[in-house]
Design a protein around this motif. Sequence first.
Motif, PDB file in Angstrom:
ATOM      1  N   TRP A 164       2.089   1.850  -3.521  1.00  0.00           N
ATOM      2  CA  TRP A 164       1.057   2.454  -4.369  1.00  0.00           C
ATOM      3  C   TRP A 164       0.923   3.938  -4.074  1.00  0.00           C
ATOM      4  O   TRP A 164       0.806   4.764  -4.990  1.00  0.00           O
ATOM      5  N   ASP A 165       0.924   4.297  -2.792  1.00  0.00           N
ATOM      6  CA  ASP A 165       0.769   5.702  -2.416  1.00  0.00           C
ATOM      7  C   ASP A 165       1.906   6.548  -2.963  1.00  0.00           C
ATOM      8  O   ASP A 165       1.685   7.639  -3.501  1.00  0.00           O
ATOM      9  N   ARG A 166       3.127   6.045  -2.871  1.00  0.00           N
ATOM     10  CA  ARG A 166       4.271   6.822  -3.338  1.00  0.00           C
ATOM     11  C   ARG A 166       4.317   6.914  -4.857  1.00  0.00           C
ATOM     12  O   ARG A 166       4.669   7.952  -5.411  1.00  0.00           O
ATOM     13  N   HIS A 218       1.719   9.383  -6.131  1.00  0.00           N
ATOM     14  CA  HIS A 218       2.127  10.763  -5.850  1.00  0.00           C
ATOM     15  C   HIS A 218       3.612  10.927  -6.165  1.00  0.00           C
ATOM     16  O   HIS A 218       4.379  11.448  -5.355  1.00  0.00           O
ATOM     17  N   ARG A 246      -4.797   3.015   4.694  1.00  0.00           N
ATOM     18  CA  ARG A 246      -4.093   4.241   5.060  1.00  0.00           C
ATOM     19  C   ARG A 246      -4.387   4.622   6.510  1.00  0.00           C
ATOM     20  O   ARG A 246      -3.521   5.163   7.207  1.00  0.00           O
ATOM     21  N   GLY A 258      -8.800   0.760   0.626  1.00  0.00           N
ATOM     22  CA  GLY A 258      -7.777   1.810   0.583  1.00  0.00           C
ATOM     23  C   GLY A 258      -7.848   2.733   1.782  1.00  0.00           C
ATOM     24  O   GLY A 258      -6.815   3.096   2.364  1.00  0.00           O
ATOM     25  N   SER A 300       0.831  -1.215   0.000  1.00  0.00           N
ATOM     26  CA  SER A 300       0.000   0.000   0.000  1.00  0.00           C
ATOM     27  C   SER A 300       0.862   1.261   0.000  1.00  0.00           C
ATOM     28  O   SER A 300       0.537   2.241  -0.683  1.00  0.00           O
ATOM     29  N   SER A 301       1.953   1.255   0.750  1.00  0.00           N
ATOM     30  CA  SER A 301       2.836   2.421   0.755  1.00  0.00           C
ATOM     31  C   SER A 301       3.484   2.625  -0.603  1.00  0.00           C
ATOM     32  O   SER A 301       3.708   3.765  -1.041  1.00  0.00           O
TER      33      SER A 301
END
Length: 218
Positions: A35-37, A40, A175, A171, A32-33
Motif C-alpha cells: 500500500w505504501d509503495r 507513493h 508503519r 496505519g 502494508s508495504s
Amino acid sequence: MSSYWPWWAGAAGLALVTINYALTTDRSFGVSSAWDRVLHWRRERHLERMDEEFTDDRALVDALAAATAEHFGTGPGASTVPPAPYGESQLLKTDVEPTVSENTSVTDPGPAPLVTQAALLISIFLGGLIAAVTSGRFHLRYDMGPGFRSLVTANPTTMTVLLFVGGVLVGFGTRLAGGCSSGHGLNGCGRLRPVSLVATAVFFGTAIVVSFLLWKVI
C-alpha cells in the motif's frame, strides 16, 4: 460461520501462499508495504529508474570512481597512482583488483517491482469478491453487522468516525512496527526474525486484551 472454511484449511492456505511467495521472489510478503509503495508510486518509479541505471556492477564502480574524482578535484584523466620515491621507476599497474568484484552477486533483491505490488492489492480485492460471489454471500452493506452494532455503536456517524480513527491508528502502528500482521506474523515469524516475533507477540497480546474487554467488561 459454518459456511466458511475451517481454521486449519485457512491456515494451510496462508502457509502455502507465504512459502510460495518467499521461494519465488526471495522477499518478505506484506500488504502494508505494498500500500505504501502504490500510494507513493511517483517516488517508487523514480527509485526504480535510478536502480535500473546501475544494474551493471562495472558501471556502478565507474560511476563511483568518477564521482570521487569530481569531489576531490581530480580530473578524469588524472593519475591515481601515488608518486614513487626518487630513483625508482614509476610503473602503472593495470592489473589492480577492482574495488567491487565483477563476480559479486547481489544478495539483497530489494523491493518487488511496483507493478507486482499493485497486482497483489488488486488480487486481494478480486479474490475476496470472487469468494463472496461464488458462495452466494455477496451483497452491499453500509454497516459492520449486528455484532458491531451491539458491541460498539449503531449510530452511522459514530461508526464512521470510529472506523476512520481506527484505520489511522492501524496505519500508524503498522508503519511504526515496520510491517503489518501479514508481514510480521506470516513471513517474519516463518523466517524466525526476532523483530517479527516480538511484533507478533505484541499485537496478538493486545488483540486478546481488547477482545476480553469488549466481551467480558463492556
